[in-house]
Design a protein around this motif. Sequence first.
Motif, PDB file in Angstrom:
ATOM      1  N   LEU A  57       0.833  -1.211   0.000  1.00 32.89           N
ATOM      2  CA  LEU A  57       0.000   0.000   0.000  1.00 32.89           C
ATOM      3  C   LEU A  57       0.864   1.256   0.000  1.00 32.89           C
ATOM      4  O   LEU A  57       0.568   2.238  -0.692  1.00 32.89           O
ATOM      5  N   GLU A  58       1.951   1.225   0.773  1.00 42.34           N
ATOM      6  CA  GLU A  58       2.854   2.379   0.836  1.00 42.34           C
ATOM      7  C   GLU A  58       3.498   2.626  -0.524  1.00 42.34           C
ATOM      8  O   GLU A  58       3.617   3.778  -0.974  1.00 42.34           O
ATOM      9  N   VAL A  59       3.897   1.548  -1.219  1.00 39.22           N
ATOM     10  CA  VAL A  59       4.501   1.692  -2.543  1.00 39.22           C
ATOM     11  C   VAL A  59       3.494   2.272  -3.518  1.00 39.22           C
ATOM     12  O   VAL A  59       3.803   3.184  -4.302  1.00 39.22           O
ATOM     13  N   GLY A  60       2.262   1.766  -3.494  1.00 37.38           N
ATOM     14  CA  GLY A  60       1.229   2.299  -4.375  1.00 37.38           C
ATOM     15  C   GLY A  60       0.998   3.775  -4.146  1.00 37.38           C
ATOM     16  O   GLY A  60       0.798   4.539  -5.106  1.00 37.38           O
ATOM     17  N   GLU A  61       1.048   4.189  -2.895  1.00 36.89           N
ATOM     18  CA  GLU A  61       0.873   5.619  -2.563  1.00 36.89           C
ATOM     19  C   GLU A  61       2.033   6.439  -3.111  1.00 36.89           C
ATOM     20  O   GLU A  61       1.837   7.541  -3.642  1.00 36.89           O
ATOM     21  N   ALA A  62       3.261   5.905  -3.011  1.00 34.56           N
ATOM     22  CA  ALA A  62       4.430   6.635  -3.517  1.00 34.56           C
ATOM     23  C   ALA A  62       4.381   6.781  -5.036  1.00 34.56           C
ATOM     24  O   ALA A  62       4.859   7.775  -5.598  1.00 34.56           O
ATOM     25  N   LEU A  63       3.817   5.793  -5.722  1.00 39.11           N
ATOM     26  CA  LEU A  63       3.746   5.839  -7.186  1.00 39.11           C
ATOM     27  C   LEU A  63       2.652   6.756  -7.696  1.00 39.11           C
ATOM     28  O   LEU A  63       2.691   7.173  -8.858  1.00 39.11           O
ATOM     29  N   ARG A  64       1.705   7.090  -6.847  1.00 43.70           N
ATOM     30  CA  ARG A  64       0.556   7.863  -7.302  1.00 43.70           C
ATOM     31  C   ARG A  64       0.996   9.213  -7.866  1.00 43.70           C
ATOM     32  O   ARG A  64       1.831   9.897  -7.291  1.00 43.70           O
ATOM     33  N   GLY A  65       0.450   9.539  -9.042  1.00 40.20           N
ATOM     34  CA  GLY A  65       0.763  10.820  -9.666  1.00 40.20           C
ATOM     35  C   GLY A  65       2.055  10.839 -10.449  1.00 40.20           C
ATOM     36  O   GLY A  65       2.442  11.873 -10.994  1.00 40.20           O
ATOM     37  N   THR A  66       2.744   9.691 -10.553  1.00 44.25           N
ATOM     38  CA  THR A  66       3.994   9.620 -11.317  1.00 44.25           C
ATOM     39  C   THR A  66       3.762   8.821 -12.596  1.00 44.25           C
ATOM     40  O   THR A  66       2.681   8.258 -12.822  1.00 44.25           O
ATOM     41  N   ALA A  67       4.792   8.753 -13.436  1.00 39.45           N
ATOM     42  CA  ALA A  67       4.685   7.993 -14.676  1.00 39.45           C
ATOM     43  C   ALA A  67       4.490   6.503 -14.414  1.00 39.45           C
ATOM     44  O   ALA A  67       4.015   5.770 -15.279  1.00 39.45           O
TER      45      ALA A  67
END
Length: 625
Positions: free
Chosen positions: A128-138
């Motif tokens: 979940l933390e990784v998905g949050e970090a990826l949000r809004g990026t390529a």
Amino acid sequence: MHVIGTAGHVDHGKSTLVLALTGIDPDRLAEEKAREMTIDLGFAWLTLDGEEVGVVDVPGHRDFIENMLAGVGGIDLALFVIAADEGVMPQTREHLAILDLLEVKRGVVALTKTDLVDDPDWLELVTLEVGEALRGTALADAPILPVSARSGAGLAALKETLAAALREIGPAADLGRPRLPIDRVFTLPGFGVIVTGTLLDGSLRVGDEVAVQPGGRTGRIRGLQTHKTKRDVALPGSRVAINLTGVDRDDLQRGQVVAPPGLLRPTTLLDAHYRHLREADAPLTHNAEVKLFVGAAEVTAHARVIGGDAIPPGATGWVQLALTAPVAAARGDRFILRRPSPGATVGGGRVLDPYPGRRHRRFRPDVLERFRTLAQGTPEELLLGALARSGPLPATDLFRRAGLPAADGPEPLQRLLADGQALMAGNHVVAAAAWRELRERALAELARHHRDAPLRPGLDREALRGRLGLTPAVFGALREALVAEGQVAEAGVLLKLPGHVVRFSPEQEAAVARLEAAFERAGVNSPSVKEARALVGEPVYFALVELGRIRPIAEDVVYSAAVYERLIGQLRAHLERTGAITAAEARDLLGTSRKYAIALLEHLDELRITRRNGDTRELLRRAPP
């Protein structure tokens, strides 16, 4: 061909994962093995869906981010590595920001070291933390796969996911402008200087003359390798090692670019569109000192902000980068800017003009309008893009597909033609790279035909045109060019490679000799087509027809070339004396039956030697074609 690049925080298992996937240890330096940490770029490869895919392994430690930037620019897909026992860390976020700025749009996240995590809830939390970090990026939609390089868990699924992602990307474009940013230079005894990098925008061939920029040193390609396999041609998008002659090792360094002479030239000014990271702790102010990373090059620069005094975090703007040393860059190249001290990535963007020529007056309206126009694309780029999408086109259709008014199209088209980026094939415009591909496909189709049908003298022109899917005008221009250059030989309607010769086996030659003897014995009353085929076999029969050694003149009448010439000669001699001939006269003249006489007379009609008038054939006075 494709290249995968790793990214992620130090000690999250990038190199170990590459070793598990490829069987190749990317850590080549003794210091790396001693410290158990990647310091410089490492390279490996694996096979996915039958394609050899290159892998660039980059360092994750903050002290070696700049080495990482030398290898990540030419990748097609990011293998983003995050350790399950630690989760998102500082260099995780910086590497993610770099991939986003470079617009690496495809990625797969490998959640490594899952064998160290016993608690399923922890693994779910990290995911979940990784998905949050990826949000809004390529990489927002990148799949996240738990794996363990130690146990092998999840590796098969990771390979399948990587292969699926590469299928969606498709092959790298060949724009006819090959260039290889050098990321490694070394020498080998007996070979000399070797440079490596990821080949962009075109193909290179053994024997090609090249120039190394900056520096302007010229040399020739002695050899090419991809993944330690010798190649005659290196394709765009592949990892390539080039063995250069005529260039000294001391003249080469990481960051230079190998390209055809005249394609690139050094520059110390770059006009660019720039995005400042939202996470940056300060704006990019006018004339700020930065480190520029473009291709594999690193150079100090001053960022001249155009149209303002600063670009705040999260904003975009125009900049002119004034470099302290020259680089070789092309329009469209992505770049990264870092703050020199304390080191941090602050933003990045796209080169709009690598040769602006002078420093701009920052607030002039015409300068701002020029930047806006460059950002939309030059007319030449719009034309090349239309050709890449739609293939060869008449000029008027090309202008329409490119969205250019008819009056605005001819001038940029002439520039493309003059620069050799496009050419005219009949009344169609063809991109130079597409023309080279058509030539290679045509030669490959002829070679395949010769291999599959060795007893056929050549391939019918229309059959080859159909296989290539070309209009008559474009195919005609291609055929004429290949014939003029001696790449293809022409025999009537047949095309062949110059070295192709029909060769019969000893058994087949013996059968041919028996058939020719049978023709000679029979004379005008020849064996039937069915009998001739049975005697030599259908493949040999048709080969003899195409070679002109036997001459079918009717559905069931065929002669050897020698007998045919004698019979036609007898009939023509009679016609020259009398001006006409009947079937009965032909039958008596040749001593044959009405069947053969009628077949021969109808054949004379087809040849336009005679014209039928009732029961009589009259001689046409014009010579046969």
